[in-house]
Design a protein around this motif. Structure first.
Motif, PDB file in Angstrom:
ATOM      1  N   THR A  73       0.828  -1.201   0.000  1.00  0.00           N
ATOM      2  CA  THR A  73       0.000   0.000   0.000  1.00  0.00           C
ATOM      3  C   THR A  73       0.864   1.252   0.000  1.00  0.00           C
ATOM      4  O   THR A  73       2.015   1.236   0.449  1.00  0.00           O
ATOM      5  N   HIS A 121      -8.840   0.052  -6.396  1.00  0.00           N
ATOM      6  CA  HIS A 121      -7.859  -0.468  -5.429  1.00  0.00           C
ATOM      7  C   HIS A 121      -7.717   0.439  -4.205  1.00  0.00           C
ATOM      8  O   HIS A 121      -6.627   0.518  -3.619  1.00  0.00           O
ATOM      9  N   TRP A 156      -3.935   0.264  -2.775  1.00  0.00           N
ATOM     10  CA  TRP A 156      -3.078  -0.892  -3.028  1.00  0.00           C
ATOM     11  C   TRP A 156      -2.322  -0.732  -4.343  1.00  0.00           C
ATOM     12  O   TRP A 156      -2.830  -0.155  -5.310  1.00  0.00           O
ATOM     13  N   CYS A 157      -1.106  -1.292  -4.356  1.00  0.00           N
ATOM     14  CA  CYS A 157      -0.274  -1.268  -5.565  1.00  0.00           C
ATOM     15  C   CYS A 157       0.330  -2.657  -5.769  1.00  0.00           C
ATOM     16  O   CYS A 157       0.886  -3.240  -4.820  1.00  0.00           O
ATOM     17  N   GLN A 169       9.224   0.554  -8.250  1.00  0.00           N
ATOM     18  CA  GLN A 169       7.810   0.185  -8.304  1.00  0.00           C
ATOM     19  C   GLN A 169       7.041   1.251  -9.089  1.00  0.00           C
ATOM     20  O   GLN A 169       7.307   2.447  -8.950  1.00  0.00           O
ATOM     21  N   CYS A 171       3.191   2.471  -9.569  1.00  0.00           N
ATOM     22  CA  CYS A 171       1.849   2.343  -8.992  1.00  0.00           C
ATOM     23  C   CYS A 171       0.937   3.374  -9.641  1.00  0.00           C
ATOM     24  O   CYS A 171       1.341   4.519  -9.867  1.00  0.00           O
ATOM     25  N   GLN A 172      -0.287   2.968  -9.909  1.00  0.00           N
ATOM     26  CA  GLN A 172      -1.256   3.835 -10.585  1.00  0.00           C
ATOM     27  C   GLN A 172      -2.479   4.034  -9.703  1.00  0.00           C
ATOM     28  O   GLN A 172      -3.104   3.061  -9.266  1.00  0.00           O
ATOM     29  N   LEU A 173      -2.782   5.309  -9.448  1.00  0.00           N
ATOM     30  CA  LEU A 173      -4.024   5.676  -8.766  1.00  0.00           C
ATOM     31  C   LEU A 173      -5.049   6.000  -9.841  1.00  0.00           C
ATOM     32  O   LEU A 173      -4.889   6.963 -10.592  1.00  0.00           O
ATOM     33  N   GLN A 238       0.275   8.413 -12.022  1.00  0.00           N
ATOM     34  CA  GLN A 238       1.185   7.275 -11.918  1.00  0.00           C
ATOM     35  C   GLN A 238       2.373   7.659 -11.055  1.00  0.00           C
ATOM     36  O   GLN A 238       3.023   8.684 -11.299  1.00  0.00           O
TER      37      GLN A 238
END
Length: 352
Positions: A73, A121, A156-157, A169, A171-173, A238
């Motif tokens: 997370t 997510h 979450w990612c 890493q 991660c996309q919101l 991102q």
């Protein structure tokens, strides 16, 4: 006397809306705030203002609070703004020369149509407040609505740690509509993450990453529902998280590498000096095993071995190889001594 009576009569006949800018105008059944109103007889907040409607989302990220490798997370704080057009608003005419922002009662948002935003997510959000919630509502140029709120969000990612601690890493919101497809509701995204900001210059020292924020890639701006095949438009940002690997190089890679080099020094110790050479190799071997256990306990979950685990295992094998090699040398010397004894020759000095 007649003039006073006329003034009293005009006072009772004035519309109630002139005495208050807030509340319900009973003469026309209007719900108003700061001279902006909606007609309760015709305004249906469940109906879209128009179709297709465009929603603009703005993410002003202020601080990356934590990145949890165990829970996969990311937690961060931001000012989240939503903007859309509402032509059904009844308000004063605009001059058109410049944007006119008018702050209205935040509770007025409960009477208006709002986009049905869905965060993919999402784990949790936390609304910040002191005396009141850190949020505001504005009308811009009469019919444009802007809602802004400061909040803390955790999502979450899908992280992969095969290259830990040299990993990066991505991660996309993602935020979209819960019910409306891309033919009815579309999104535009803007964000702000100023690298010159004091929070960014002096980031959270506990944070193990360097963070860079950008737009979603083109292929990530649509979501296709697996069941129905419906396409939903997506907005978001991102985050690229590059781990600060210097402390791992100093705390794990350098000591374990030096242990291997020290084990090579044992090759210069005469084989006859069994306690010194054996003690050196066994000590190095136990230290490396201890380092490996420490890394295993602190490393995130990974299928197989991470990069640092592979490195330490190789170091352990090098030291173990030196230990096995020395054991073979002792075995060979013992065999030679036995042969010399059987042949009646005195053993060489330094051997038993």
């Amino acid at each position: 006397m007649r003039l006073q009576c006329l003034q009293i009569l005009m006072l009772f006949t004035l519309p109630e809306s002139l005495f208050s800018q807030e509340g319900v105008n009973k003469s026309r059944n209007l719900q108003c705030s700061a001279n902006y109103c909606i007609d309760l007889d015709t305004y249906k907040k469940r109906n879209l203002p128009y179709s297709p409607i465009q929603i603009e989302l703005q993410f002003d990220v202020t601080q990356i609070i934590s990145v949890n490798d165990k829970d996969f997370t990311i937690t961060f704080s931001m000012f989240f703004r939503v903007k859309w057009l509402e032509p059904r608003i009844i308000g004063p005419p605009t001059t058109g020369k410049e944007d006119k922002w008018v702050a209205v009662d935040l509770e007025f948002i409960g009477d208006l149509w709002k986009p049905d935003l869905f965060v993919y997510h999402l784990k949790r959000t936390e609304n910040l407040k002191l005396l009141t919630r850190f949020a505001g509502l504005w009308f811009v140029n009469g019919n444009e609505i802007i809602y802004s709120q400061e909040l803390i969000m955790t999502f979450w990612c899908p992280m992969r740690f095969d290259n830990y601690p040299l990993d990066t890493q991505v991660c996309q919101l993602k935020i979209g509509s819960f019910a409306y497809n891309d033919e009815i509701m579309t999104f535009n995204t803007s964000f702000d993450y100023d690298q010159s900001d004091s929070w960014i210059k002096h980031p959270n020292t506990v944070l193990d990453y360097q963070v860079d924020i950008g737009h979603l890639p083109f292929e990530g701006r649509d979501y296709i529902s697996p069941g129905s095949g419906t396409v939903y438009n997506i907005a978001g940002i991102q985050m690229s998280l590059k781990r600060n690997s210097l402390k791992y190089l100093v705390n794990y890679y350098l000591p374990s590498g030096l242990m291997v080099v020290v084990s090579w020094i044992s090759f210069f110790i005469p084989p006859e000096v069994v306690p010194g050479r054996m003690g050196l190799l066994v000590t190095n071997f136990l230290v490396l095993v201890n380092i490996f256990n420490s890394v295993s306990n602190s490393s995130p979950n990974v299928t197989g071995f991470s990069a640092i685990s592979t490195w330490i295992i190789v170091c352990v094998l090098f030291v173990f190889g030196a230990l096995v090699g020395y054991a073979l040398i002792l075995m060979k010397k013992m065999q030679l001594s036995i042969q010399e004894f059987e042949n009646g020759l005195s053993p060489k000095s330094g051997t038993n």
